[in-house]
Motif scaffolding. Sequence first.
Motif, mmCIF file in Angstrom:
data_model
loop_
_atom_site.group_PDB
_atom_site.id
_atom_site.type_symbol
_atom_site.label_atom_id
_atom_site.label_comp_id
_atom_site.label_asym_id
_atom_site.label_seq_id
_atom_site.Cartn_x
_atom_site.Cartn_y
_atom_site.Cartn_z
ATOM 1 N N UNK A 285 0.792 -1.225 0.000
ATOM 2 C CA UNK A 285 0.000 0.000 0.000
ATOM 3 C C UNK A 285 0.829 1.283 0.000
ATOM 4 N N UNK A 286 2.154 1.156 0.072
ATOM 5 C CA UNK A 286 3.005 2.331 0.036
ATOM 6 C C UNK A 286 3.492 2.757 1.410
ATOM 7 N N UNK A 287 4.558 3.557 1.387
ATOM 8 C CA UNK A 287 5.182 3.955 2.639
ATOM 9 C C UNK A 287 4.281 4.862 3.471
ATOM 10 N N UNK A 288 3.494 5.694 2.840
ATOM 11 C CA UNK A 288 2.632 6.607 3.589
ATOM 12 C C UNK A 288 1.652 5.825 4.459
ATOM 13 N N UNK A 289 1.041 4.763 3.891
ATOM 14 C CA UNK A 289 0.116 3.939 4.672
ATOM 15 C C UNK A 289 0.851 3.214 5.780
ATOM 16 N N UNK A 290 2.042 2.669 5.478
ATOM 17 C CA UNK A 290 2.822 1.976 6.504
ATOM 18 C C UNK A 290 3.212 2.924 7.631
ATOM 19 N N UNK A 291 3.595 4.152 7.274
ATOM 20 C CA UNK A 291 3.947 5.139 8.299
ATOM 21 C C UNK A 291 2.746 5.450 9.177
ATOM 22 N N UNK A 292 1.572 5.565 8.550
ATOM 23 C CA UNK A 292 0.368 5.846 9.329
ATOM 24 C C UNK A 292 0.054 4.684 10.276
ATOM 25 N N UNK A 293 0.050 3.458 9.754
ATOM 26 C CA UNK A 293 -0.257 2.292 10.591
ATOM 27 C C UNK A 293 0.759 2.167 11.725
ATOM 28 N N UNK B 128 14.414 -2.639 13.233
ATOM 29 C CA UNK B 128 14.838 -1.377 12.639
ATOM 30 C C UNK B 128 13.646 -0.582 12.105
ATOM 31 N N UNK B 129 12.682 -1.295 11.542
ATOM 32 C CA UNK B 129 11.514 -0.615 10.998
ATOM 33 C C UNK B 129 10.684 0.017 12.113
ATOM 34 N N UNK B 130 10.498 -0.693 13.211
ATOM 35 C CA UNK B 130 9.765 -0.123 14.341
ATOM 36 C C UNK B 130 10.495 1.101 14.900
ATOM 37 N N UNK B 131 11.806 1.030 14.967
ATOM 38 C CA UNK B 131 12.581 2.181 15.450
ATOM 39 C C UNK B 131 12.384 3.388 14.542
ATOM 40 N N UNK B 132 12.240 3.128 13.243
ATOM 41 C CA UNK B 132 12.002 4.211 12.296
ATOM 42 C C UNK B 132 10.707 4.950 12.605
ATOM 43 N N UNK B 133 9.783 4.249 13.217
ATOM 44 C CA UNK B 133 8.504 4.854 13.593
ATOM 45 C C UNK B 133 8.531 5.395 15.018
#
Length: 438
Positions: A101-109, A155-160
């Motif tokens: 769904x794209x990075x924007x959706x992942x960032x929101x979730x 690492x991905x969770x840390x990015x958020x």
Amino acid sequence: MSNNKRNIPHYSEQGQYPDSYYAASTNPKPERPALQEDIQAEICIVGCGFSGLSTGIHLTEAGHNVIMLEGAQIGWGASGRNGGQIVNGLNASLQKIERAYGRDTADYVGGVVMRGGDIIRRFVADYDINCDLKKLNFFAALTNKHMEELKETHELWKRHGIETRELIGKDEVKQYINTDAYVGGMLDYSGGHIHPLNLALGEADAVEKNGGKIYENTLVVDIEYHDDHVLVITEFGSVKCDKAVICGNAYLNKVIPKLTDRVMPVSTQIIATEPLGDLADELIPSDLCVEDIRYILDYYRLSADKRMLFGGGTVYGGTDPADIEGKIRPNMEKIFPVLKDVKTEFAWSGNFALSFSRVPQMGKLHERVFFAHGYSGHGVTGTHLFGQILANAINGDTSEFDRFAQIPWIPFPGGRALRVPYSVVGSWWYGFKDKFGI
């Protein structure tokens, strides 16, 4: 009154809880009547699992007049049968969400999924709910490939901005779990576990303390949409309301075919041993909950009276296996060989609603009718989050609701007729990869 417009079979027989450890250790609950008349309310919520209860609490806290309808008893479905683990996140990883769904959706979730556990803890504290709330969960790696996946996830969770997770190497595992099965894992200090049925019962009490009304053993058979109201029709009564919220999930029972076709019921199984006494503290000295990261995973924890609650397995289509203990116990003994001669005292099964994308779905069936479902086996926290978002939308803040409602729904390939065989083939392939570390 419109009555029994469709011939909807009852999914729960007499509405009694399954013979589970949770049902055997419930807190006292009041008898709640079935709806047997035509009534009116501002808001009617269909389903008294975690989604409906979270929505109900948030709405009654805001002063709304709320009626809740449950086809069996409070928490009869997945909310009262699950592993009881407060696991932050969705079944679909942020990596998969970003790819689909794209990075924007992942960032929101990634920015909202931590709230579910906080909502549970707030409910427990504010309403003094006795549900054996404990801290900490562990994602277990059985292979080096699993460990690499956990490093990527970390690492991905840390990015958020989420700093509650810690990677654990093989040498450190036994501080938390006394097994040789894992090469490492990841701790989540914001995770935890609960007695899920007692949480649901406590949340139902909270709805009523806030002025809401709950009817049990009240099967919804149809819903009529009108310009100025919604009519929720049950076997022996009806609710005329301004708005309705549908939270039936895996047990919606064909009342709304449009929703039934969006998800597939999948059963998972749990066994509970006899109390283990001091052995329990030796096996899980940290008293955390555990799930591994395989496609068909194991999950387990200790109960308040020190039983091993061990779950896993999947049956697509939602049927119960003939021998639950025979299916689950070998997996438990692989992790903890010392439990080979320990007695199993409870074995039960229950359905969750699987969406093809593994992302929960939220939306509207009508301008006055909201729904949420499809938590795909990771619903304890997601349901509480979605309940808050649904309540906010009804209160006029649709910003988060709109974000989830706009995530595209992906149908099962081949539609309803092929969703089970398709998923079985997929399950076989991923199980093969799990087995051989591919």
